[in-house]
Design a protein around this motif. Structure first.
Motif, mmCIF file in Angstrom:
data_model
loop_
_atom_site.group_PDB
_atom_site.id
_atom_site.type_symbol
_atom_site.label_atom_id
_atom_site.label_comp_id
_atom_site.label_asym_id
_atom_site.label_seq_id
_atom_site.Cartn_x
_atom_site.Cartn_y
_atom_site.Cartn_z
ATOM 1 N N TRP A 179 23.651 32.110 72.375
ATOM 2 C CA TRP A 179 24.422 33.053 73.163
ATOM 3 C C TRP A 179 25.394 33.777 72.235
ATOM 4 C CZ3 TRP A 179 25.776 29.145 77.619
ATOM 5 C CH2 TRP A 179 24.761 29.173 78.576
ATOM 6 N N PRO A 180 25.306 35.103 72.108
ATOM 7 C CA PRO A 180 26.270 35.831 71.284
ATOM 8 C C PRO A 180 27.629 35.895 71.960
ATOM 9 C CG PRO A 180 24.803 37.364 72.389
ATOM 10 C CD PRO A 180 24.299 35.980 72.717
ATOM 11 N N VAL A 181 28.665 35.797 71.164
ATOM 12 C CA VAL A 181 30.016 35.923 71.693
ATOM 13 C C VAL A 181 30.722 37.044 70.927
ATOM 14 C CG1 VAL A 181 30.361 33.719 72.870
ATOM 15 C CG2 VAL A 181 30.497 33.751 70.401
ATOM 16 N N ALA A 182 31.857 36.795 70.312
ATOM 17 C CA ALA A 182 32.626 37.879 69.701
ATOM 18 C C ALA A 182 31.939 38.411 68.439
ATOM 19 C CB ALA A 182 34.028 37.393 69.373
ATOM 20 N N ALA A 183 32.260 39.652 68.095
ATOM 21 C CA ALA A 183 31.677 40.298 66.916
ATOM 22 C C ALA A 183 32.707 41.222 66.287
ATOM 23 C CB ALA A 183 30.432 41.092 67.308
ATOM 24 N N ARG A 184 32.488 41.531 65.012
ATOM 25 C CA ARG A 184 33.339 42.505 64.340
ATOM 26 C C ARG A 184 32.583 43.108 63.170
ATOM 27 N NH1 ARG A 184 38.115 41.019 60.436
ATOM 28 N NH2 ARG A 184 37.538 43.146 59.901
ATOM 29 N N VAL A 185 33.016 44.293 62.761
ATOM 30 C CA VAL A 185 32.527 44.922 61.542
ATOM 31 C C VAL A 185 33.460 44.515 60.413
ATOM 32 C CG1 VAL A 185 32.109 47.115 60.369
ATOM 33 C CG2 VAL A 185 31.516 46.867 62.793
ATOM 34 N N GLU A 186 32.884 44.034 59.309
ATOM 35 C CA GLU A 186 33.702 43.619 58.173
ATOM 36 C C GLU A 186 32.945 43.860 56.878
ATOM 37 O OE1 GLU A 186 34.643 39.470 58.202
ATOM 38 O OE2 GLU A 186 32.631 38.855 57.620
ATOM 39 N N PRO A 187 33.628 43.775 55.716
ATOM 40 C CA PRO A 187 32.912 43.909 54.438
ATOM 41 C C PRO A 187 31.838 42.832 54.314
ATOM 42 C CG PRO A 187 35.298 44.042 54.114
ATOM 43 C CD PRO A 187 35.083 43.611 55.524
ATOM 44 N N THR A 211 34.690 32.638 70.968
ATOM 45 C CA THR A 211 34.885 33.294 72.247
ATOM 46 C C THR A 211 35.710 34.563 72.115
ATOM 47 O OG1 THR A 211 35.684 33.023 74.507
ATOM 48 C CG2 THR A 211 36.900 31.871 72.798
ATOM 49 N N THR A 212 36.546 34.636 71.071
ATOM 50 C CA THR A 212 37.345 35.835 70.827
ATOM 51 C C THR A 212 37.802 35.835 69.373
ATOM 52 O OG1 THR A 212 39.222 37.119 71.667
ATOM 53 C CG2 THR A 212 39.513 34.746 71.531
ATOM 54 N N LEU A 213 37.974 37.034 68.820
ATOM 55 C CA LEU A 213 38.447 37.228 67.450
ATOM 56 C C LEU A 213 39.705 38.088 67.472
ATOM 57 C CD1 LEU A 213 35.115 38.278 65.654
ATOM 58 C CD2 LEU A 213 36.101 35.984 65.737
ATOM 59 N N VAL A 214 40.649 37.772 66.594
ATOM 60 C CA VAL A 214 41.856 38.584 66.447
ATOM 61 C C VAL A 214 42.098 38.819 64.956
ATOM 62 C CG1 VAL A 214 44.334 38.768 66.864
ATOM 63 C CG2 VAL A 214 42.863 37.652 68.557
ATOM 64 N N GLU A 215 42.227 40.070 64.586
ATOM 65 C CA GLU A 215 42.499 40.420 63.193
ATOM 66 C C GLU A 215 43.999 40.527 62.974
ATOM 67 O OE1 GLU A 215 40.290 43.898 62.055
ATOM 68 O OE2 GLU A 215 38.648 43.374 63.399
ATOM 69 N N ASP A 216 44.476 39.952 61.881
ATOM 70 C CA ASP A 216 45.893 40.006 61.541
ATOM 71 C C ASP A 216 46.011 39.969 60.025
ATOM 72 O OD1 ASP A 216 48.612 39.904 61.347
ATOM 73 O OD2 ASP A 216 48.878 38.053 62.476
ATOM 74 N N GLY A 217 46.251 41.120 59.414
ATOM 75 C CA GLY A 217 46.380 41.186 57.967
ATOM 76 C C GLY A 217 45.090 40.827 57.262
ATOM 77 N N GLU A 218 45.152 39.860 56.362
ATOM 78 C CA GLU A 218 43.998 39.462 55.559
ATOM 79 C C GLU A 218 43.120 38.441 56.266
ATOM 80 O OE1 GLU A 218 45.535 38.039 51.880
ATOM 81 O OE2 GLU A 218 46.309 39.997 51.236
#
Length: 408
Positions: free
Chosen positions: A152-160, A227-234
């Motif tokens: 089951w896919p959950v959170a995703a993000r674009v990153e290097p 279930t969730t991703l949060v970006e904060d700085g590095e």
């Protein structure tokens, strides 16, 4: 209720009744001690909310389109990520494909329906451009890892592609579950994986297992992240939960890991909060959940605004099928304050529940406006398949717009 993977495949309830959440937003009323506040962190409250008919209607339009028979007609586990070219990738767990028929249906109701031969796949992805859904990627997008297991896919993000790289990829967090008997009729938590998708063609390049929980004997203590991703700085903070109860009532606990930007696909880059520090070796420890008054469902959502983290999840106690509450903190590791006052969104008639409240940052903007989705499903697993086919609108996300404000 079904007691094996094959029967589960026929119900179409997916992440749905596993989570048994109901979306809501909340007034955040507790105020921290002064030494609890970080830079820019202050209690956040939901100042107002309203139904987001634009997004809800768009998924209904796309799902009801009878011009194709291999595209999305309904699903749950709703997550999204903005791609570099402006498209929005929507990810779903259990998904119905196939033909949708226009009303009137055989019993005379006025809603669209699908027949009992409609394909059900474990996951799917749908592309949106300029607010309009355009196409479904070949489904399932992520193949089963082994017999009687699914992703089951959950959170995703674009990153290097790797830390410091100029090339970008899409990382998708995956939950692996294994077919099981009661009480694990919706699957036994098994592992967290990360898929890497190429850009712009969204080809699945690889799937890497970052946390294998099969050695944890008690399934209720196994933790699945993403279930969730949060970006904060590095750092990218990756939240997860356990199945404190097999039906994932609010006795479950929240956990958090962190990964350097560009490192989601590297198991060795993951660090887990062990209760006092970040570590790569120790078991993660909960950051929220006492098993009684406070807790989360297996799926919840976290957003960061001006230094404050706000978490949306199911309400505890008897409201678990009818309301969602929220918590806030100045750090992803807490302390988390709440639960706050809850409210209930609109639901269609019948034995239905809403669940899996998810913030969609790509549609929310950078201010205090938040777009949240909630999934809808039939409560009775034994009759779910018939009801979801009879009325296709019962198994699609709905959306609300919230506005946050500092608590006074």
């Amino acid at each position: 209720m079904p007691e094996d993977g094959q029967a589960r495949q026929r119900t179409g309830t997916g992440v749905g009744l596993l989570l048994t959440l109901v979306l809501a937003a909340a007034l955040i009323t507790l105020v921290p001690d002064d030494d609890d506040r970080g830079g820019g962190c202050e209690p956040r409250t939901v100042a107002s909310w309203s139904a987001d008919d634009r997004l809800t209607t768009e998924f209904a339009r796309y799902g009801d389109d009878a011009s194709r028979t291999d595209d999305w007609t309904g699903g749950d586990g709703t997550h999204s990520v903005r791609l570099p070219d402006g498209r929005l990738l929507w990810l779903f767990s259990d998904t119905y494909l196939g033909q949708v028929y226009r009303p009137p249906n055989p019993v005379g109701e006025s809603y669209a329906w699908r027949d009992t031969t409609a394909p059900l796949v474990r996951n799917s992805a749908v592309l949106m451009r300029d607010g309009r859904l355009e196409s479904t990627l070949p489904a399932p997008l992520f193949a089963d890892p082994a017999p009687n297991q699914w992703r089951w896919p959950v959170a995703a993000r674009v990153e290097p592609r790797s830390p410091g790289s100029r090339e970008q990829v899409v990382r998708v967090l995956l939950w692996v579950r294994t077919a099981g008997r009661a009480p694990w009729i919706y699957g036994v938590p098994t592992a967290t994986e990360v898929a890497t998708l190429s850009l712009p063609d969204l080809r699945v390049e690889s799937v890497t297992r970052v946390l294998d929980e099969q050695r944890v004997q008690d399934p209720s203590r196994r933790v699945l992240f993403g279930t969730t991703l949060v970006e904060d700085g590095e750092w990218t903070y990756v939240f997860g939960g356990d199945d404190g109860q097999a039906a994932s009532r609010p006795a479950s606990s929240a956990y958090v890991a962190r990964v350097p930007v560009g490192g989601l696909g590297e198991p060795g880059a993951w660090e887990y909060w062990d209760g006092s520090d970040w570590t790569t070796g120790a078991r993660p420890r909960p950051v929220l959940g006492d098993g009684r008054r406070t807790g989360v469902g297996s799926a919840f959502s976290v957003v960061r605004r001006d230094g404050t983290y706000v978490l949306f999840t199911m309400a505890a106690g008897t409201k678990g099928l009818a309301a969602v509450t929220s918590y806030w903190a100045c750090s992803p590791t807490g302390p988390w304050h709440g639960p706050a006052k809850d409210f209930t969104p609109s639901l269609p008639a019948g034995q239905v529940a809403a669940y899996n409240p998810q913030v969609h940052p790509a549609t929310s903007g950078d201010g205090e406006r938040l777009v949240l989705s909630y999934d809808v499903n039939w409560l009775d697993a034994a009759g779910a398949s018939a009801q979801l086919n009879r009325n296709v609108s019962l198994y699609r996300p709905r959306f609300v717009t919230l506005r946050l404000a500092p608590a006074r």
